[in-house]
Enzyme design. Structure first.
Site, PDB file in Angstrom:
ATOM      1  N   LYS A  17      40.134 -14.535 -56.673  1.00  0.00           N
ATOM      2  CA  LYS A  17      39.198 -15.664 -56.550  1.00  0.00           C
ATOM      3  C   LYS A  17      38.423 -15.819 -57.855  1.00  0.00           C
ATOM      4  O   LYS A  17      38.280 -14.873 -58.628  1.00  0.00           O
ATOM      5  CB  LYS A  17      38.217 -15.478 -55.386  1.00  0.00           C
ATOM      6  CG  LYS A  17      37.254 -14.272 -55.484  1.00  0.00           C
ATOM      7  CD  LYS A  17      35.966 -14.525 -56.281  1.00  0.00           C
ATOM      8  CE  LYS A  17      35.046 -13.290 -56.299  1.00  0.00           C
ATOM      9  NZ  LYS A  17      34.351 -13.111 -57.584  1.00  0.00           N
ATOM     10  N   ASP A 150      32.616  -9.649 -50.612  1.00  0.00           N
ATOM     11  CA  ASP A 150      33.568 -10.721 -50.939  1.00  0.00           C
ATOM     12  C   ASP A 150      34.762 -10.783 -49.993  1.00  0.00           C
ATOM     13  O   ASP A 150      35.610 -11.653 -50.145  1.00  0.00           O
ATOM     14  CB  ASP A 150      34.145 -10.498 -52.349  1.00  0.00           C
ATOM     15  CG  ASP A 150      33.143 -10.824 -53.438  1.00  0.00           C
ATOM     16  OD1 ASP A 150      32.129 -11.478 -53.137  1.00  0.00           O
ATOM     17  OD2 ASP A 150      33.396 -10.417 -54.591  1.00  0.00           O
TER      18      ASP A 150
HETATM   19  O1  C5P Z   1      29.545  -5.572 -51.304  1.00  0.00           O
HETATM   20  P1  C5P Z   1      30.150  -4.867 -52.464  1.00  0.00           P
HETATM   21  O2  C5P Z   1      30.524  -3.453 -52.133  1.00  0.00           O
HETATM   22  O3  C5P Z   1      31.277  -5.609 -53.090  1.00  0.00           O
HETATM   23  O4  C5P Z   1      29.001  -4.786 -53.572  1.00  0.00           O
HETATM   24  C1  C5P Z   1      29.038  -3.908 -54.653  1.00  0.00           C
HETATM   25  C2  C5P Z   1      27.643  -3.751 -55.226  1.00  0.00           C
HETATM   26  O5  C5P Z   1      27.225  -4.977 -55.857  1.00  0.00           O
HETATM   27  C3  C5P Z   1      26.576  -3.457 -54.186  1.00  0.00           C
HETATM   28  O6  C5P Z   1      26.463  -2.083 -53.958  1.00  0.00           O
HETATM   29  C4  C5P Z   1      25.325  -4.032 -54.842  1.00  0.00           C
HETATM   30  O7  C5P Z   1      24.792  -3.124 -55.782  1.00  0.00           O
HETATM   31  C5  C5P Z   1      25.857  -5.223 -55.620  1.00  0.00           C
HETATM   32  N1  C5P Z   1      25.702  -6.486 -54.869  1.00  0.00           N
HETATM   33  C6  C5P Z   1      24.447  -7.066 -54.764  1.00  0.00           C
HETATM   34  N2  C5P Z   1      24.313  -8.236 -54.056  1.00  0.00           N
HETATM   35  C7  C5P Z   1      25.389  -8.837 -53.502  1.00  0.00           C
HETATM   36  C8  C5P Z   1      26.675  -8.275 -53.617  1.00  0.00           C
HETATM   37  C9  C5P Z   1      26.796  -7.090 -54.309  1.00  0.00           C
HETATM   38  O8  C5P Z   1      23.455  -6.538 -55.271  1.00  0.00           O
HETATM   39  N3  C5P Z   1      25.215  -9.987 -52.834  1.00  0.00           N
END
Ligand code: C5P
Length: 301
Positions: A17, A150
């Site tokens: 994406k 995501d």
């Molecule tokens: O959700 P995911 O594991 O992909 O996110 C990885 C990291 O990115 C999270 O631990 C966080 O530190 C950061 N993040 C964030 N806000 C979001 C998505 C991700 O701060 N909306």
């Protein structure tokens, strides 16, 4: 995502994406950030194949997940998001049979293209089919959200307006197919590190204009409205992002932007011919790209 079923296996094509717009609205008490983002799935795919292990003569041990991948630097252990997705499905469905998974990795990693999240979504969808679980899209979206911010998007693809952590998805119809050139530096970026460096804006951009341009298929207006609040932070951490972005701008596309938390940048092109022209220009100066890889892609439909 596309899927094909044979007698004992399911094959899934998991797209990458790009974010055409990403605004940070607030920092949340749980450490995440509240976002508003426009995501589009594009024609660069990892391929996953799920096989019932009983059919491959592996014996009758229960609950074993065997992941094999053609990319040597990717962990195939329980920390891989694919394996975590399998465990989540087992728990939800109460299923214990073993499963063999092959992954052909084509989407650059830690690149802002959500390859790992797309693989996780493909795993939920693939096992739903392999094990005939009959789960609907809302259920897959909910399970996806538990695995990563995501993941849910891939059940709303090809395009969606996403809020919350990114997991609240509202499908959006693109007025026309979009042609893009991606350029991925050899070094990726940690999503967490980029979010740690971001400053929440006092007056966030609304995204109304880009949503309208996307719906109308107005590529020039889309180009003008491209926005990613994370890009300045990523440019600090990875100077290649700024270099490649300036290089793309010099080739005159409708617009250029970093996707997600980087490090990939993309050019939004007016038609497939323009995308090919840009890719050729980039490839003819290969030695100046510092090992970055170039992909010509189109939005999925
Ligand atoms: O959700 P995911 O594991 O992909 O996110 C990885 C990291 O990115 C999270 O631990 C966080 O530190 C950061 N993040 C964030 N806000 C979001 C998505 C991700 O701060 N909306």
């Amino acid at each position: 995502m596309m899927m094909q079923r044979s007698a004992s296996a399911v094959r899934v094509w998991a797209p990458a994406k790009v974010n055409l717009f990403l605004e940070v609205l607030a920092r949340r008490p749980d450490g995440y950030h509240e976002l508003a983002t426009l995501m589009v799935a594009v024609s660069l795919y990892d391929t996953l194949e799920f096989t019932e292990r009983s059919q491959t003569g592996s014996g009758n041990e229960e609950g074993v997940t065997t992941l094999r991948c053609d990319h040597p630097s990717l962990s195939t252990g329980p920390d891989n998001l694919i394996c975590r997705a399998v465990e989540r499905v087992r728990r939800e469905a109460g299923r214990r049979e073993s499963v063999g998974i092959r992954l052909w990795k084509r989407i650059p990693m830690a690149a802002g293209l959500a390859g790992g999240s797309s693989d996780a979504a493909a795993t939920l969808a693939g096992l739903n089919r392999l094990w005939r679980l009959g789960w609907d899209r809302d259920k897959l979206i909910r399970l996806g959200a538990e695995l990563g911010s995501d993941v849910s998007f891939f059940f709303a693809a090809p395009a969606a307006w996403c809020t919350g952590r990114g997991e609240q998805v509202e499908p959006l119809r693109l007025g026309r197919a979009l042609d893009l050139v991606l350029i991925a530096p050899p070094l990726g970026l940690s999503t967490a590190a980029v979010f740690r460096g971001v400053t929440v804006p006092r007056s966030p951009r609304s995204g109304a204009a880009i949503r309208q341009a996307a719906a109308e298929g107005d590529v020039n207006e889309l180009g003008r409205q491209l926005h990613n609040r994370l890009q300045p932070v990523a440019e600090q951490l990875c100077p290649a992002v700024a270099d490649l972005s300036a290089r793309l701008a010099g080739l005159g596309p409708a617009g250029q932007l970093m996707t997600g938390s980087g490090s990939t940048v993309f050019a939004l092109c007016r038609d497939p011919g323009e995308a090919l022209r840009l890719a050729r220009a980039l490839n003819s100066a290969r030695e100046e790209l510092g090992g970055a890889r170039v992909f010509v892609v189109r939005s999925c439909h």
